[in-house]
Scaffold this motif. Structure first.
Motif, PDB file in Angstrom:
ATOM      1  N   LEU A 121       0.788  -1.105  -0.043  1.00  0.00           N
ATOM      2  CA  LEU A 121      -0.130   0.039   0.082  1.00  0.00           C
ATOM      3  C   LEU A 121       1.005   1.226   0.057  1.00  0.00           C
ATOM      4  O   LEU A 121       1.697   1.342   0.823  1.00  0.00           O
ATOM      5  CB  LEU A 121      -0.801  -0.056   1.101  1.00  0.00           C
ATOM      6  N   HIS A 122       0.892   2.187  -0.864  1.00  0.00           N
ATOM      7  CA  HIS A 122       1.507   3.405  -1.211  1.00  0.00           C
ATOM      8  C   HIS A 122       0.770   4.419  -0.588  1.00  0.00           C
ATOM      9  O   HIS A 122      -0.057   4.858  -1.485  1.00  0.00           O
ATOM     10  CB  HIS A 122       2.292   3.514  -2.638  1.00  0.00           C
ATOM     11  N   THR A 123       1.046   4.986   0.360  1.00  0.00           N
ATOM     12  CA  THR A 123       0.441   6.318   1.275  1.00  0.00           C
ATOM     13  C   THR A 123       1.464   7.639   0.752  1.00  0.00           C
ATOM     14  O   THR A 123       2.669   7.605   1.171  1.00  0.00           O
ATOM     15  CB  THR A 123       0.201   6.217   2.447  1.00  0.00           C
ATOM     16  N   MET A 124       0.773   8.585   0.096  1.00  0.00           N
ATOM     17  CA  MET A 124       1.586   9.772  -0.175  1.00  0.00           C
ATOM     18  C   MET A 124       0.859  11.022   0.247  1.00  0.00           C
ATOM     19  O   MET A 124      -0.476  11.202  -0.008  1.00  0.00           O
ATOM     20  CB  MET A 124       1.880   9.850  -1.792  1.00  0.00           C
ATOM     21  N   PRO A 125       1.538  11.928   0.816  1.00  0.00           N
ATOM     22  CA  PRO A 125       1.042  13.433   1.019  1.00  0.00           C
ATOM     23  C   PRO A 125       0.544  13.790  -0.495  1.00  0.00           C
ATOM     24  O   PRO A 125       1.388  13.841  -1.084  1.00  0.00           O
ATOM     25  CB  PRO A 125       1.910  14.171   1.850  1.00  0.00           C
ATOM     26  N   GLU A 126      -0.590  14.761  -0.395  1.00  0.00           N
ATOM     27  CA  GLU A 126      -0.959  15.491  -1.326  1.00  0.00           C
ATOM     28  C   GLU A 126      -1.468  16.793  -1.157  1.00  0.00           C
ATOM     29  O   GLU A 126      -2.152  17.075  -0.242  1.00  0.00           O
ATOM     30  CB  GLU A 126      -2.137  14.750  -2.028  1.00  0.00           C
ATOM     31  N   THR A 127      -0.889  17.432  -1.718  1.00  0.00           N
ATOM     32  CA  THR A 127      -0.850  19.097  -1.450  1.00  0.00           C
ATOM     33  C   THR A 127      -1.329  20.150  -2.655  1.00  0.00           C
ATOM     34  O   THR A 127      -1.479  21.141  -2.606  1.00  0.00           O
ATOM     35  CB  THR A 127       0.375  19.797  -0.499  1.00  0.00           C
ATOM     36  N   GLY A 139      -2.358   4.462  -3.183  1.00  0.00           N
ATOM     37  CA  GLY A 139      -2.334   3.333  -4.346  1.00  0.00           C
ATOM     38  C   GLY A 139      -2.013   1.923  -3.816  1.00  0.00           C
ATOM     39  O   GLY A 139      -1.142   1.509  -2.816  1.00  0.00           O
ATOM     40  N   PHE A 140      -2.927   1.249  -4.494  1.00  0.00           N
ATOM     41  CA  PHE A 140      -2.638  -0.335  -4.220  1.00  0.00           C
ATOM     42  C   PHE A 140      -3.115  -1.025  -5.338  1.00  0.00           C
ATOM     43  O   PHE A 140      -3.552  -0.619  -6.386  1.00  0.00           O
ATOM     44  CB  PHE A 140      -3.474  -0.818  -3.082  1.00  0.00           C
TER      45      PHE A 140
END
Length: 166
Positions: A121-127, A139-140
């Protein structure tokens, strides 16, 4: 491929179990998306889901299935003049962690509506998603098989192949 109605229902159910979320919304990248998203009220925390893309995988026809790349977002609409992006990221992180837990927990069932291809599982900050929004993306990859109920209509290939191989 994942049926979009099933995918939508899954995220609606997740939204009901994460109290911080005020909505779940399927979005596509088109000219209407910006207007739809900008109409959300200030302070709302929304789970956005994008229809997944699919790649067929398998070594032979009996092993064929789709591997879908999925991306969701947990985003808060905020006023940048009153709140910084780090504050929004901090505030939305707990909701994203709950979403991830529920996604993983759904895999314990033998008939999970979304079957993860792996535990990556790919977790990314989004600004920079849209002006006035910040939060997290996840993302997965998922796996799904072909329909067990074939489409209705003439079976052209069956007739051709049966004549050729009989």
């Amino acid at each position: 491929m994942i049926h979009l109605k099933d995918y939508e229902t899954f995220w609606e159910e997740i939204k009901k179990r994460v109290p911080e979320l005020t909505g779940a919304l399927g979005v596509t990248v088109d000219e209407n998306m910006a207007g739809t998203i900008q109409k959300l009220p200030l302070g709302s925390m929304t789970l956005f889901w994008i229809p997944p893309n699919a790649t067929g995988i398998g070594k032979h026809v009996d092993d064929f299935r789709d591997k879908e790349m999925c991306i969701i977002f947990v985003m808060e609409k905020y006023d940048p003049s009153r709140k910084g992006t780090m504050d929004v990221l901090s505030g939305t992180q707990k909701a994203m962690e709950r979403v991830k837990y529920l996604l993983l927990d759904s895999q314990r069932s033998g008939c999970a509506p979304i079957k993860l291809a792996d535990m990556d599982l790919h977790t990314m900050p989004e600004t920079k998603f849209f002006a006035g929004f910040a939060g997290w993306s996840l993302g997965f990859n998922t796996l799904s098989g072909l329909e067990t109920d074939p489409p209705r209509g003439p079976r052209i290939f069956s007739k051709v192949f049966s004549k050729q191989f009989n």
